[in-house]
Design an enzyme around this catalytic site. Structure first.
Site, mmCIF file in Angstrom:
data_model
loop_
_atom_site.group_PDB
_atom_site.id
_atom_site.type_symbol
_atom_site.label_atom_id
_atom_site.label_comp_id
_atom_site.label_asym_id
_atom_site.label_seq_id
_atom_site.Cartn_x
_atom_site.Cartn_y
_atom_site.Cartn_z
ATOM 1 N N ASP A 176 8.803 4.138 -2.944
ATOM 2 C CA ASP A 176 8.079 3.247 -2.029
ATOM 3 C C ASP A 176 8.926 2.007 -1.696
ATOM 4 O OD1 ASP A 176 6.223 1.150 -1.112
ATOM 5 O OD2 ASP A 176 4.643 2.548 -1.682
ATOM 6 N N CYS B 214 9.046 4.381 -8.242
ATOM 7 C CA CYS B 214 8.665 5.084 -7.021
ATOM 8 C C CYS B 214 9.629 4.727 -5.888
ATOM 9 C CB CYS B 214 7.235 4.712 -6.643
ATOM 10 S SG CYS B 214 6.606 5.654 -5.228
ATOM 11 N N CYS C 276 -0.180 3.535 -4.716
ATOM 12 C CA CYS C 276 0.937 4.483 -4.567
ATOM 13 C C CYS C 276 0.539 5.641 -3.643
ATOM 14 C CB CYS C 276 1.353 5.021 -5.940
ATOM 15 S SG CYS C 276 2.727 6.193 -5.837
ATOM 16 N N ARG D 2 8.188 -0.845 -0.954
ATOM 17 C CA ARG D 2 7.658 -2.144 -1.401
ATOM 18 C C ARG D 2 7.929 -2.426 -2.875
ATOM 19 N NH1 ARG D 2 1.774 -0.533 0.545
ATOM 20 N NH2 ARG D 2 2.554 1.333 -0.525
ATOM 21 N N HIS E 61 2.929 2.071 -9.670
ATOM 22 C CA HIS E 61 2.351 0.947 -8.926
ATOM 23 C C HIS E 61 0.997 1.330 -8.349
ATOM 24 C CE1 HIS E 61 3.305 2.265 -4.679
ATOM 25 N NE2 HIS E 61 4.104 3.071 -5.346
HETATM 26 ZN ZN LIG Z 1 4.488 5.031 -4.978
#
Ligand SMILES: [Zn+2]
Length: 210
Positions: free
Chosen positions: A44, A42, A101, A46, A98
């Site tokens: 993302d 992803c 998400c 993090r 994750h």
């Molecule tokens: Zn995600």
């Protein structure tokens, strides 16, 4: 919030430290790359793979998008897989979803026609395929379970793709693995999804060869 100047300064410090420790490092890695993992994860902020698994530069070939999808109609996904398998001979393809998400959450909540909603439409299909199971859960459990089911679906998409199937047929090592990352404790978890041959994948998914 770091400025560009901060980022450039941090980069210089990082490069200088590596040069001091290993003066031949950049000459070696600039000559060629031989990654052992294609990471599909992803976007993302993090869940950056380099930090999560502490692997050295040159070890991971990365493709990231919102919701860690392998969309079979997306030229970017297909080009990355083809280059990784056919050119770089990467032996491990790892799909990492994750918990928490935002892409999965958006797929649960929105159904508009903005680019993000269109991109996430595949996750909505996964939801409907598993609606009976998911609707028994509370909202947080449903969100997390859909993230897991999404990883499973992307592993399936990769295994059924011609690029991987042809590699398996010619005897090339390709392990397709599904993982999920828990942003609450930093742990990467196995999902029991790992396929290393056409036969293993076909047996699991009940696919009949034509
Ligand atoms: Zn995600």
């Amino acid at each position: 919030m770091p400025s560009i100047r901060d980022m450039l300064s941090a980069n210089k410090k990082w490069a200088d430290e590596i040069n001091d420790r290993d003066p031949g490092f950049f000459a070696r890695v600039s000559a060629k790359q031989t990654p052992e993992v294609l990471w599909i994860g992803c976007s993302d902020s993090r869940v950056g793979p380099d930090q999560l698994v502490s692997m050295p530069i040159g070890s991971i070939f990365v493709h990231r998008n919102i919701g860690n999808l392998f969309a079979t109609n997306d030229l970017n996904c297909l080009a990355v897989l083809e280059f990784a398998i056919d050119e770089l001979k990467v032996p491990n393809v790892v799909v990492t979803g994750h918990y928490g998400c935002g892409g999965v959450y958006a797929a649960l909540k929105h159904s508009g026609i903005q680019p993000v909603d269109l991109w996430l439409d595949q996750i909505r299909f996964i939801y409907h395929r598993h609606a009976a199971e998911l609707e028994e859960l509370n909202e947080e459990q449903r969100w997390n379970r859909l993230a897991e089911l999404n990883v499973e679906a992307q592993v399936h998409n990769i295994c059924r793709n011609t690029i991987v199937r042809e590699a398996w047929k010619r005897g090339q090592e390709v392990n397709v693995i599904g993982l999920i990352y828990d942003i609450h404790d930093g742990r990467l978890l196995q999902m029991g999804l790992e396929f290393s041959s056409l036969e293993a994948w076909e047996a699991c998914y009940g696919v009949k060869r034509l």
